[in-house]
Write an enzyme that holds these catalytic residues in place. Sequence first.
Site, short mmCIF file in Angstrom:
data_model
loop_
_atom_site.label_atom_id
_atom_site.label_comp_id
_atom_site.label_asym_id
_atom_site.label_seq_id
_atom_site.Cartn_x
_atom_site.Cartn_y
_atom_site.Cartn_z
N ARG A 202 -10.58 45.58 39.29
CA ARG A 202 -10.45 46.15 37.96
C ARG A 202 -9.07 45.74 37.42
NH1 ARG A 202 -12.56 49.99 41.37
NH2 ARG A 202 -14.67 50.73 40.85
N LYS A 225 -10.52 53.32 41.95
CA LYS A 225 -11.28 54.37 41.28
C LYS A 225 -11.92 55.31 42.29
CE LYS A 225 -14.91 54.88 37.77
NZ LYS A 225 -15.87 54.15 36.91
N HIS A 281 -12.83 44.39 31.52
CA HIS A 281 -13.84 44.58 32.56
C HIS A 281 -14.78 43.39 32.67
CE1 HIS A 281 -14.76 47.66 35.45
NE2 HIS A 281 -16.05 47.56 35.24
N ARG A 284 -14.29 41.44 35.87
CA ARG A 284 -14.94 41.98 37.07
C ARG A 284 -16.43 41.62 37.07
NH1 ARG A 284 -14.21 46.08 41.04
NH2 ARG A 284 -15.82 47.68 41.19
N HIS A 307 -17.90 49.59 45.49
CA HIS A 307 -18.89 50.54 44.98
C HIS A 307 -19.33 51.50 46.07
CE1 HIS A 307 -20.20 47.49 41.63
NE2 HIS A 307 -19.17 48.23 41.27
N TYR A 316 -26.33 43.32 39.69
CA TYR A 316 -26.07 41.88 39.74
C TYR A 316 -27.09 41.13 40.58
CZ TYR A 316 -21.53 43.66 38.19
OH TYR A 316 -20.54 44.30 37.50
#
Length: 339
Positions: A202, A225, A281, A284, A307, A316
Amino acid sequence: MGNKMAITKSKAGWLADVQPGGRGSKRYRKTFRIQAEAKVWETWIRAQVNSNSAWSPEKRDMRKLSSLAELWYESHGKELQAGEDTYKRIKALIVEMRDPMASDFDVIMFTKYRAGRIDAGITLSTVNREHAYLRAMFNELIRLGSWKKDNPLKDLRQFKVQENELSYLNSEQILPLLEQLQASSNVHVYLVAKICLSTGARWSEAEGLTLTQVRNGIIQFARTKSGKTRAVPIAENLEQEIHAHHKTHKRSNVLFDYCTGAFKEAIERTKIDLPPGQLTHVLRHTFASHFMINGGNILTLQRVLGHRDLKTTMRYAHLASSHLEAARALNPIAALTVG
């Protein structure tokens, strides 16, 4: 506050007004022909309250919703990675709801609030986040024993949001963008963007890197995050470039200054059209998309991006070359002979 009991003369007789638990508790009122009967009833009520808990119902919670939010922050929220920001958002929505009593706050009140937000043009995603903030706050207060009732939002469903198509840069866009970033008057923006494209970081993670996080061919992303540290290998020449940058622009252990504005200007100069909210973003998304297009493994990508849920990474998966080949080979007429 102690028990509130009173006997007063009225036109109808003698009124006994009894509130055993004090302010906020259940109140009992009854009129009698003579004062003596009222006193006997008052004494009986007092005896029932002292001997039977059913006669002394739980007091109404007199705290404001803002008090619960403050309690959540002090006992839990301030220890979270984004706790301060979440607390600010919770306080803002409580102000919008005019800070109701905690005991009055319920699902009907919140649904009216969010309907007003939507009418005002606020996105469904934002309203869903506000819902999640409050629901999580009550869950934690229940866990801490600071809220004795059910979570008022536990059964309320969030709005289903149509997922926007993820935008990513192709090779014809990446090179001109890097050229514009390298030509920028901001000496940090080019390398921050390059780190994002090389690691899937990020923007805030790359921009906030320190020198000690870059060593032995690996970048350790610590302020993430999810709150979990993750390590991503990088090419030797990128590591050398990072160390050279630090040597030229010595800033103690810090590598970069704020440079989001410079990135936006470079995007505008290259005339790249991006969906709303996908400024930095997009880098990313570009890393993840090219990773899958070039044959990367979805589980590896999940670890690289950090994630928690594989469902997030699966956005993706459709870009994988094997996925596309499967569509060609496994469709229902592939094995048929068509004349």
